[in-house]
Every structure is written in C-alpha cells, then in structure tokens.
Write a protein that holds these residues in place. Sequence first.
Motif, PDB file in Angstrom:
ATOM      1  N   ARG A  40       0.839  -1.208   0.000  1.00  0.00           N
ATOM      2  CA  ARG A  40       0.000   0.000   0.000  1.00  0.00           C
ATOM      3  C   ARG A  40       0.870   1.253   0.000  1.00  0.00           C
ATOM      4  O   ARG A  40       0.650   2.198  -0.762  1.00  0.00           O
ATOM      5  N   HIS A  41       1.874   1.237   0.853  1.00  0.00           N
ATOM      6  CA  HIS A  41       2.777   2.376   0.955  1.00  0.00           C
ATOM      7  C   HIS A  41       3.567   2.561  -0.343  1.00  0.00           C
ATOM      8  O   HIS A  41       3.711   3.676  -0.857  1.00  0.00           O
ATOM      9  N   GLN A  92       2.785   1.607  -3.311  1.00  0.00           N
ATOM     10  CA  GLN A  92       1.871   2.054  -4.365  1.00  0.00           C
ATOM     11  C   GLN A  92       1.578   3.546  -4.240  1.00  0.00           C
ATOM     12  O   GLN A  92       1.552   4.267  -5.241  1.00  0.00           O
ATOM     13  N   ALA A  93       1.402   3.995  -2.990  1.00  0.00           N
ATOM     14  CA  ALA A  93       1.148   5.416  -2.765  1.00  0.00           C
ATOM     15  C   ALA A  93       2.338   6.269  -3.214  1.00  0.00           C
ATOM     16  O   ALA A  93       2.174   7.381  -3.735  1.00  0.00           O
ATOM     17  N   SER A  94       3.529   5.744  -3.047  1.00  0.00           N
ATOM     18  CA  SER A  94       4.733   6.496  -3.395  1.00  0.00           C
ATOM     19  C   SER A  94       5.076   6.437  -4.871  1.00  0.00           C
ATOM     20  O   SER A  94       5.619   7.388  -5.427  1.00  0.00           O
ATOM     21  N   HIS A  95       4.793   5.287  -5.526  1.00  0.00           N
ATOM     22  CA  HIS A  95       5.362   5.054  -6.864  1.00  0.00           C
ATOM     23  C   HIS A  95       4.323   4.863  -7.958  1.00  0.00           C
ATOM     24  O   HIS A  95       4.663   4.899  -9.136  1.00  0.00           O
ATOM     25  N   ARG A 154       0.386   2.861  -9.297  1.00  0.00           N
ATOM     26  CA  ARG A 154      -0.472   1.683  -9.171  1.00  0.00           C
ATOM     27  C   ARG A 154       0.277   0.394  -9.515  1.00  0.00           C
ATOM     28  O   ARG A 154       1.000   0.316 -10.507  1.00  0.00           O
TER      29      ARG A 154
END
Lengths: 307, 307
Positions: free
Chosen positions: B53-54, B56-59, B61
């Motif tokens: 989740r983290h 994905q939030a940074s980089h 989908r």
Amino acid sequence: MQSQTSGLIGAIEAGGTKFICALAQIDGAIVARARIDTRTPAECFPEVAAFFRHAQASHGRIAAFGVASFGPIDIDPTSPAYGTFTTTPKPGWQGARFHDVLGSFGAPIVVDTDVNGAALGEWLAGAGRGTRTLAYTTIGTGVGTGVLRDGRSLMGFSHYEMGHVHPTHDRVADPFPGWCPYHGDCLEGLVAGPAIIKRWGTSLDKLTDDPAKIDLIGGYIADLAADLVLMHMPDRLIFGGGVVKAPGLIEAVRRRTKARLNGYVRNARLEPGLESYIVTPGLGDDAGITGAIELGRQALARHQMQD
Amino acid sequence: MQSQTSGLIGAIEAGGTKFICALAQIDGAIVARARIDTRTPAECFPEVAAFFRHAQASHGRIAAFGVASFGPIDIDPTSPAYGTFTTTPKPGWQGARFHDVLGSFGAPIVVDTDVNGAALGEWLAGAGRGTRTLAYTTIGTGVGTGVLRDGRSLMGFSHYEMGHVHPTHDRVADPFPGWCPYHGDCLEGLVAGPAIIKRWGTSLDKLTDDPAKIDLIGGYIADLAADLVLMHMPDRLIFGGGVVKAPGLIEAVRRRTKARLNGYVRNARLEPGLESYIVTPGLGDDAGITGAIELGRQALARHQMQD
C-alpha cells in the motif's frame, strides 16, 4: 482439447518390425489401412508413399500427416532435422527422415515417438481419458515413457529416455547384474522382456506361479512409477507392453509404488490401493495408430492457425 | 519469451524465515524493497499489505503481483484453491492464501514455488540464460527442483517433489540410514544440510579435506542429475543452495553424472566434462526475487491477453 477441424489425415505408426499406415477421417474413422514390413528406408519408404498416393486417389486429398515412430528421432518442430532418425543402430535409418517420404504430398507433418503416440491414443480414447498430465510407459523389448500435458507430449532437448533410470537394486537379494549394455541394472536392464528371459529363461507370464518373481519385477517398475510421481506428478500412470500382461504384475506395481512413496504425496488421485491411478491400457494394439491420427489432427490445427 | 508490457510489479519471495517484498518497474529495476520476518499469516500478512500500500502510494499503481513461495502450495491457475498453502506443517499456514493479502489491490496474481521462482530468475538473468528447458535444484535444508520450458514452470497435479527420489545407496559402503521421516535414504534424507550434520556433525563445506565424503554426496546428487536428464532432457542443470557451496562438490556431481549416464545420451550439450551443462547459479541470493518479478510480468501479460 482434441483438435477440431476438417480434412483427411494420413497416419503412420512406425515400429521396428512393421509400419501401420492409415488414412482416416477427421473423426478418427479409418478408411484405408496397410501393414508394411520395416526394412531399410530405401525399401519401405516407396511402399509407404504408394499407399498414401493410392489412398488419396480413392478418398480425397490428405490434409495432414501424423507419425508415431520408433527412435531415437528428432521430435522438436523447431529443429531443422525435425522428423529425422538420429543415432539408431538400425541399418539404413540414421539420417532417414519422414519428410523425405511424405513431403511430396504438400501437407503439414507432425512426428512424435511411438510411446508418445500411444500415450496420446490412450489420452484421447483409452485409459488416459480425462487427465491433464498422463504418463504412459511401455515395457516390452525395451522400456519407454511418454508424458503428456493437455494432450501435448513433453520433451526437452530430446524425447525422454526413462527406461534407463536406476531402480533400487539390492544385489545381495537379487544378484542378477542386469542386461543393459550401457548401465547393467538400469530399469530396462532389469525388467525388459530380454532381461527377464536372460535371467529366468522364459517370459514373465510363464512365471506367475512364483509370486516372489512377480513382486521383484513389480518393485523395479514401481521405482519408476514413484519417480514419475515425484518428477512429473501425473494424474494417472498407464503401464502397457508385453511384460505388463503377466498376471499379478500391475497389482505388484501398485503395492510397491505405495510402499515406496510411503504416504508422502497426499492427493485424492492416489487413493489407498492406487487402482485407478496405476492402470493398464484401454486400447490395446490400437493406441499407436489412434495417437498417430491425433498427431495428424494437431498438424492440421497448427497449420490452420498459421494461415 | 520474456513477457513485455508496462506497469509496476509487486513481487514476493516468501521463504520459511523471511519474506522479501519488492516493487519493481517492468524492466526489473526495484524501486522499493522490504524484509518481513515469516511468522503466522495473521502476523505477517498485514505487514506485507502495508508495504505494498505504501509503495503504491509512493510510486504508482501496482499492475500485477508475482509470488515465489515456500510450500506445499497450490500453483495450478485453474484450481479454485490457487495460491493456497496445502499440507504444510508450518503453524497457521495450512489454508492461508496469497490472494487474501493481495486481492484487495485488484491486480492479477501469479503464484509459483520458491524453487520455480529461482529457476525463473536464473533463466531470465543468470546461469540459465539461453535455455529452453532448464532444471534448477536447490540443496539446503531440503531438496527441491523446478523445471522450466520456455520460461514457464512445469507441473502435474501439483508442483514437483524431486527431493524424495531415491539415489542408489549401497548400505554396505555407506551404512548411514538417511534422515527423511518418510523415506529414510531418499535424496533429501542423504544430502540435505540436516542429513549431513546428522551423520558427520558438521556442514559439508567443513569436510573438504575428505574427498571421499564430497564424492559420496556428489554421487547421490548425480543420481538426481542423471534422472533429470532421462526424465526431462533439460538444456542445462543448475545446482544451488548451501550444500552445493562446498568446494569440489559441483565437480563431483559432474563426474558422477557422467559415470551414471555412461555415454547413453549423446548430445552436444553433454560435452566431455559437463562443465557448461551442470553449473552453479549465476544470481546468488537475487534469483528468487528476480523470478518473482518475472512471475508478476507473466501475470500482467496473461491479464492483458484476456482483455
């Protein structure tokens, strides 16, 4: 995934003593059939070509060929030597190629081994129906195994040579040194027909009053069965060929396979007595030509996909 | 046939002691990575989900997941239980499923075994490059082999369990009874790390002043190598894992494999000393996560084909 398409199929089951040639409809019904003695390619290839020319003149154009042959033979469709006999000691056959005799028909050709062909026949219409991964082993003059996945034979850089794996052989309990010129007591050297005649002077089906002999041979075959489970995880194992016809042998193979695996592989397919897991063929002598016809269907399907 | 497409890949190499989780670009470049200790699924799955989740939030989908896991685990994509641990004795893991932790991301998931994942990594970027059929065996706490054909792992009704085949074991020359709770002297019972410690009190790399011990262990491993040749005909055999790091062992495996086959399989790949046929891994510890990323690529490619 039986190949579905239309056209006439030319099929050859090429054995060391005879070729069975057949012309079949797409549904597998054979409309012409011949037996041609195996001699050198120079002698028997012209007869094979003449049969198919005649059959085609009578019944219509051959759309594809399927060949299930003795070997060793190149069965890699991507190889330039596809369909060519490789290192066979059989006089005249090394370097012979099925495309030499069938190429003039202008139809696609699929070539596979005799044991893979028989496996395919059993998968399609015999004891292998309903399986995704099927291992078919024949134990006669030699020992060979074909493995199918979804109706396609598996191979690596060559077809498999499982007759030469080594079962556990206690030379104190069984001092017979084996008969394989390469390995002595590999599986073929212990359980093929000639090995049994060499050690006991007769074929196994004449020895069924001696349960220890049946159990000994069954145990060696079971070691291959267990290796097949661990190394291919088939849905079913079929054992055919002359040696397996000895009464009591398939039961011994089941019993000894179960002992060898000792409960390690847990799966509903391996039910307590292995009765529906380790089985004899369903088609008898028709497995080979049935498989060759299916190889022809695969040739046609691949060809039509490319168009 | 490396899968070609675009999107970010979530990858997990799930081992018995640690999970390596990574977010990678489609070219394999890792942009985020974490090590999570393996405990029960209830304890470590939430940390795995939080990492992705983290990340994905940074980089961006995550388009697909690839998982290379310890087992036994269902790796049949057509099975309703795909991705589920089956009969593992590891507390809490039986019935756990990777889809439970990754399903909420709405991305396709491919799950395979750890050894198949490492095989895939070596095929893509290590010692297996250029092969069509590759066998990768790891010999450490246990013994496992994965076989690839054209970059896809082979399986039957389950992944393979080759650690439990039986090498030729002369109990007079080597009275050690083996250590496998199911089979005693199967390969795992003779050559896995714990078996070696059980019989000699130390690991094999401490015993290299005793060539007979190296040769003995090498001979047992060679019996699997020869079986792999006869039953899968791979283009190359890779042997990795802690036991194989013992100096002299891979040379012993080559020598003993050559003796076992005794010239029966004639092919240019099996050159006189087997130096480029039987090899050690090229990637070291990165094989697993490299393979898991490729599994993610395969998931993406399959998904896009279905669209």
